[in-house]
Motif scaffolding. Structure first.
Motif, mmCIF file in Angstrom:
data_model
loop_
_atom_site.group_PDB
_atom_site.id
_atom_site.type_symbol
_atom_site.label_atom_id
_atom_site.label_comp_id
_atom_site.label_asym_id
_atom_site.label_seq_id
_atom_site.Cartn_x
_atom_site.Cartn_y
_atom_site.Cartn_z
ATOM 1 N N ASP B 85 0.832 -1.428 -0.270
ATOM 2 C CA ASP B 85 -0.269 -0.440 -0.116
ATOM 3 C C ASP B 85 1.260 1.501 -0.077
ATOM 4 N N SER B 86 1.891 0.841 -0.170
ATOM 5 C CA SER B 86 3.226 2.312 0.285
ATOM 6 C C SER B 86 3.198 2.653 -1.661
ATOM 7 N N ALA B 87 2.905 4.142 -1.454
ATOM 8 C CA ALA B 87 2.761 4.463 -2.243
ATOM 9 C C ALA B 87 2.016 6.119 -2.230
ATOM 10 N N LEU B 88 2.112 6.862 -3.084
ATOM 11 C CA LEU B 88 1.361 8.314 -3.065
ATOM 12 C C LEU B 88 0.681 8.176 -3.777
ATOM 13 N N TYR B 89 -0.581 9.241 -2.814
ATOM 14 C CA TYR B 89 -2.037 9.293 -3.065
ATOM 15 C C TYR B 89 -2.643 10.118 -2.786
ATOM 16 N N LEU B 90 -2.856 10.364 -4.676
ATOM 17 C CA LEU B 90 -3.401 11.742 -5.000
ATOM 18 C C LEU B 90 -5.243 12.173 -4.531
ATOM 19 N N CYS B 91 -5.635 13.113 -4.451
ATOM 20 C CA CYS B 91 -6.717 13.620 -4.285
ATOM 21 C C CYS B 91 -7.017 14.296 -5.971
ATOM 22 N N ALA B 92 -8.367 14.458 -6.455
ATOM 23 C CA ALA B 92 -8.101 15.474 -7.368
ATOM 24 C C ALA B 92 -9.954 16.103 -7.010
ATOM 25 N N SER B 93 -9.608 17.058 -8.019
ATOM 26 C CA SER B 93 -11.298 17.642 -8.349
ATOM 27 C C SER B 93 -11.955 18.465 -8.833
ATOM 28 N N SER B 94 -12.850 18.279 -9.404
ATOM 29 C CA SER B 94 -13.980 18.601 -10.164
ATOM 30 C C SER B 94 -15.111 19.449 -10.098
ATOM 31 N N LEU B 95 -15.498 20.185 -10.922
ATOM 32 C CA LEU B 95 -16.555 20.635 -10.822
ATOM 33 C C LEU B 95 -17.642 20.834 -12.470
ATOM 34 N N GLU B 96 -18.848 20.273 -11.513
ATOM 35 C CA GLU B 96 -19.684 20.014 -13.305
ATOM 36 C C GLU B 96 -20.160 21.548 -13.947
ATOM 37 N N ILE B 97 -20.349 22.141 -14.951
ATOM 38 C CA ILE B 97 -20.757 22.951 -15.662
ATOM 39 C C ILE B 97 -21.446 22.820 -16.619
ATOM 40 N N GLY B 98 -22.299 22.989 -17.099
ATOM 41 C CA GLY B 98 -23.345 23.292 -18.381
ATOM 42 C C GLY B 98 -23.018 22.433 -19.410
ATOM 43 N N THR B 99 -21.700 22.681 -19.325
ATOM 44 C CA THR B 99 -20.968 21.513 -20.875
ATOM 45 C C THR B 99 -20.841 20.311 -20.286
ATOM 46 N N GLY B 100 -20.601 20.174 -19.043
ATOM 47 C CA GLY B 100 -19.658 18.682 -18.889
ATOM 48 C C GLY B 100 -19.389 19.460 -17.530
ATOM 49 N N ARG B 101 -17.436 18.587 -17.549
ATOM 50 C CA ARG B 101 -17.368 17.976 -16.501
ATOM 51 C C ARG B 101 -15.746 19.263 -16.547
ATOM 52 N N THR B 102 -15.781 19.787 -15.501
ATOM 53 C CA THR B 102 -14.206 20.292 -15.863
ATOM 54 C C THR B 102 -13.209 19.937 -15.708
ATOM 55 N N GLU B 103 -11.417 20.192 -15.818
ATOM 56 C CA GLU B 103 -10.837 19.006 -16.211
ATOM 57 C C GLU B 103 -10.700 18.935 -13.962
ATOM 58 N N ALA B 104 -9.981 18.037 -13.845
ATOM 59 C CA ALA B 104 -9.317 17.487 -12.369
ATOM 60 C C ALA B 104 -8.551 18.596 -12.048
#
Lengths: 113, 115
Positions: B85-104
């Motif tokens: 399990d040793s690793a780098l754990y990355l979190c990302a966020s995005s937002l849903e907009i009218g035409t889809g979803r923004t990039e992460a």
């Protein structure tokens, strides 16, 4: 399931030269997004460029441009006038209907002075 | 505007213990993604939360779990830690907009080391 393949694990280039990073993907979807992310030694993943599959025109962002070949499922990144700050891991990524980002294994780019 | 923040930056645990990793998304973003980046394996998708619910899950055992809080921040819990399990754990966020979803947009990650 979608897969993303980056066949070149590592490349090096001289400063000011142009380099092309290759990426292929496999999907049965018609509408999707493709991305190139950069991860410098600081570990911060940074979006370099984004391409919508329904757009025929290749995306460009300053020194970065893509060659998107939808039929061939190919999405290469061209970096012009390479700079020392471009040294990083580069990841190709796919985002389809499931909306999760699927990444390739990455490619280490080194820009030498 | 503050980016995605993750805590802690580094975490050292012994085999069998539990680890809790935290992520605060960009203000206004409702989706949070978790990825595991182990050496030589690229980014492996773990979990996706949106509006407080789990939307998708990667091919990981049930001892990997998480949740999203009403303020859209998120926790990743790893039980019965194993050396791999040793690793780098990355979190990302995005937002849903009218035409889809923004990039992460990604945080700087939590480096988990299991000894």
């Amino acid at each position: 399931a979608q897969t993303v393949t980056q066949s070149q694990p590592e490349m090096s280039v001289q400063e000011a030269e142009t380099v092309t990073l290759s990426c292929t993907y496999d999907t049965s979807e018609n509408n999707y997004y493709l991305f190139w992310y950069k991860q410098p030694p600081s570990r911060q993943m940074i979006l370099v460029i984004r391409q919508e599959a329904y757009k025929q025109q290749n995306a460009t962002e300053n020194r970065f441009s893509v060659n998107f070949q939808k039929a061939a499922k190919s999405f290469s990144l061209k970096i012009s006038d390479s700079q020392l700050g471009d040294t990083a891991m580069y990841f190709c990524a796919f985002q389809g209907g499931s909306e999760k980002l699927v990444f390739g294994k990455g490619m280490k780019l080194t820009v030498n002075p | 505007e503050a980016g995605v923040t993750q805590s802690p930056t580094h975490l050292i645990k012994t085999r069998g213990q539990q680890a809790t990793l935290r992520c605060s998304p960009i203000s206004g973003h409702t989706s949070v993604y978790w990825y595991q980046q182990a050496l030589g394996l690229g980014l492996q998708f773990l979990l996706w939360y949106d509006e407080g619910e789990e939307r998708n899950r990667g091919n990981f055992p049930p001892r990997f779990s998480g949740r999203q809080f009403p303020n859209y921040s998120s926790e990743l819990n790893v039980n019965a830690l194993e050396l791999e399990d040793s690793a780098l754990y990355l979190c990302a966020s995005s937002l849903e907009i009218g035409t889809g979803r923004t990039e992460a947009f990604f945080g700087q990650g939590t480096r988990l080391t299991v000894v």
